[in-house]
Design a protein around this motif. Structure first.
Motif, PDB file in Angstrom:
ATOM      1  N   LEU A  89       3.328   5.853  -2.903  1.00  0.00           N
ATOM      2  CA  LEU A  89       4.497   6.446  -3.483  1.00  0.00           C
ATOM      3  C   LEU A  89       4.382   6.553  -5.100  1.00  0.00           C
ATOM      4  O   LEU A  89       4.933   7.541  -5.464  1.00  0.00           O
ATOM      5  N   ILE A  90       4.139   5.684  -5.540  1.00  0.00           N
ATOM      6  CA  ILE A  90       4.089   5.636  -6.954  1.00  0.00           C
ATOM      7  C   ILE A  90       3.080   6.468  -7.604  1.00  0.00           C
ATOM      8  O   ILE A  90       3.514   7.112  -8.352  1.00  0.00           O
ATOM      9  N   THR A  91       1.956   6.594  -7.068  1.00  0.00           N
ATOM     10  CA  THR A  91       0.715   7.410  -7.447  1.00  0.00           C
ATOM     11  C   THR A  91       1.274   8.903  -7.017  1.00  0.00           C
ATOM     12  O   THR A  91       1.145   9.664  -8.073  1.00  0.00           O
ATOM     13  N   LYS A  92       1.988   9.137  -5.991  1.00  0.00           N
ATOM     14  CA  LYS A  92       2.338  10.382  -5.525  1.00  0.00           C
ATOM     15  C   LYS A  92       3.334  10.939  -6.681  1.00  0.00           C
ATOM     16  O   LYS A  92       3.232  12.162  -6.801  1.00  0.00           O
ATOM     17  N   GLY A  93       4.293  10.277  -6.878  1.00  0.00           N
ATOM     18  CA  GLY A  93       5.370  10.514  -7.941  1.00  0.00           C
ATOM     19  C   GLY A  93       4.817  10.682  -9.138  1.00  0.00           C
ATOM     20  O   GLY A  93       5.244  11.630 -10.054  1.00  0.00           O
ATOM     21  N   LEU A  94       3.828  10.006  -9.601  1.00  0.00           N
ATOM     22  CA  LEU A  94       3.517  10.050 -10.955  1.00  0.00           C
ATOM     23  C   LEU A  94       2.702  11.359 -11.028  1.00  0.00           C
ATOM     24  O   LEU A  94       2.702  12.337 -11.986  1.00  0.00           O
ATOM     25  N   LEU A  95       1.821  11.513 -10.160  1.00  0.00           N
ATOM     26  CA  LEU A  95       0.973  12.778 -10.097  1.00  0.00           C
ATOM     27  C   LEU A  95       1.646  14.141  -9.580  1.00  0.00           C
ATOM     28  O   LEU A  95       1.363  15.122 -10.389  1.00  0.00           O
ATOM     29  N   ASP A  96       2.662  13.957  -8.684  1.00  0.00           N
ATOM     30  CA  ASP A  96       3.269  15.291  -8.365  1.00  0.00           C
ATOM     31  C   ASP A  96       4.605  15.671  -9.120  1.00  0.00           C
ATOM     32  O   ASP A  96       4.655  16.745  -9.752  1.00  0.00           O
ATOM     33  N   ASN A  97       5.269  14.557  -9.415  1.00  0.00           N
ATOM     34  CA  ASN A  97       6.461  14.831 -10.316  1.00  0.00           C
ATOM     35  C   ASN A  97       6.199  14.780 -11.728  1.00  0.00           C
ATOM     36  O   ASN A  97       6.429  15.765 -12.563  1.00  0.00           O
ATOM     37  N   VAL A  98       5.622  13.592 -12.391  1.00  0.00           N
ATOM     38  CA  VAL A  98       5.672  13.322 -13.753  1.00  0.00           C
ATOM     39  C   VAL A  98       4.660  14.548 -14.462  1.00  0.00           C
ATOM     40  O   VAL A  98       5.081  15.122 -15.241  1.00  0.00           O
ATOM     41  N   LEU A  99       3.383  14.483 -13.761  1.00  0.00           N
ATOM     42  CA  LEU A  99       2.476  15.242 -14.428  1.00  0.00           C
ATOM     43  C   LEU A  99       2.681  16.789 -14.390  1.00  0.00           C
ATOM     44  O   LEU A  99       2.636  17.501 -15.239  1.00  0.00           O
ATOM     45  N   SER A 100       3.337  17.025 -13.063  1.00  0.00           N
ATOM     46  CA  SER A 100       3.529  18.579 -12.935  1.00  0.00           C
ATOM     47  C   SER A 100       4.901  18.935 -13.858  1.00  0.00           C
ATOM     48  O   SER A 100       4.669  20.098 -14.264  1.00  0.00           O
ATOM     49  N   PHE A 139       0.844  -1.133   0.161  1.00  0.00           N
ATOM     50  CA  PHE A 139       0.172   0.024   0.017  1.00  0.00           C
ATOM     51  C   PHE A 139       0.888   1.307   0.061  1.00  0.00           C
ATOM     52  O   PHE A 139       0.611   2.190  -0.857  1.00  0.00           O
ATOM     53  N   VAL A 140       1.825   1.220   0.816  1.00  0.00           N
ATOM     54  CA  VAL A 140       2.806   2.462   0.814  1.00  0.00           C
ATOM     55  C   VAL A 140       3.371   2.502  -0.431  1.00  0.00           C
ATOM     56  O   VAL A 140       3.578   3.771  -0.905  1.00  0.00           O
ATOM     57  N   LEU A 141       4.015   1.336  -0.909  1.00  0.00           N
ATOM     58  CA  LEU A 141       4.450   1.385  -2.340  1.00  0.00           C
ATOM     59  C   LEU A 141       3.674   2.201  -3.478  1.00  0.00           C
ATOM     60  O   LEU A 141       4.024   2.932  -4.423  1.00  0.00           O
ATOM     61  N   ALA A 142       2.364   1.646  -3.319  1.00  0.00           N
ATOM     62  CA  ALA A 142       1.360   2.430  -4.415  1.00  0.00           C
ATOM     63  C   ALA A 142       1.387   3.852  -4.190  1.00  0.00           C
ATOM     64  O   ALA A 142       0.978   4.308  -5.234  1.00  0.00           O
TER      65      ALA A 142
END
Length: 187
Positions: A110-121, A105-108
């Protein structure tokens, strides 16, 4: 005295924080100008996704040694406790330093946060640089200041950030964004 040494240490931390902020601002500004100068405005000539993928690959290759160095500086004390080598010599910290294991759950998250916060922005910011200018896109990032102020006041309900200086600063950021956008439209 202890309070003077604590204050001196805090001032040193603030100085290092200010230096890190200045260095990162210079690097970010250089990165912004390079994107604007080197990337074509026609996306059929260059894929923004591929460009950001290469940036991510370079970051992974160049920053992985730092990660391995930090991980090598840690050791296990028992089953679930992880502390640094310096803390391992101090017996008082063994009970205080409990680190949870990485769950699915924590890994999921982190990945979701990375995709939305870093990649998309980063993608939207890079597109804004290409579509407008480096100045407009970077000043647009400054809109996080009034948004963070509103978030602290209304969502976090913090009273300590609500001051005349904070309100005036947020208004100046908004006015600056409007002026930069109207000024770039006249060119």
């Amino acid at each position: 005295s202890k309070s003077q040494s604590d204050e001196l240490e805090m001032n040193q931390h603030q100085l290092w924080g200010d230096a890190a902020g200045l260095i990162s601002a210079v690097g970010y500004g250089g990165y912004t100008v390079l994107i604007r100068c080197l990337c074509p405005t026609d996306e059929s000539r260059m894929s923004m996704q591929l460009f950001l993928g290469y940036v991510g690959l370079m970051n992974m290759v160049l920053l992985s040694p730092i990660l391995f160095w930090v991980l090598a500086g840690m050791r296990c004390i028992g089953d679930d406790d992880v502390v640094s080598r310096e803390q391992a010599n101090n017996t008082d910290t063994e009970d205080d330093c409990k680190v949870q294991r990485l769950t699915a759950f924590v890994l999921a998250c982190l990945i979701t946060k990375g995709l939305l916060d870093n990649v998309l922005s980063d993608y939207l910011w890079a597109r804004a640089i290409i579509l407008t200018s480096a100045t407009v896109a970077t000043v647009g990032l400054g809109l996080t200041i009034p948004l963070a102020l509103l978030s602290d006041i209304f969502l976090m309900q913090r009273d300590d950030v609500f001051s005349v200086g904070s309100i005036i600063g947020a208004i100046f950021v908004l006015i600056g964004f409007v002026f930069v956008n109207t000024g770039s439209g006249e060119e």
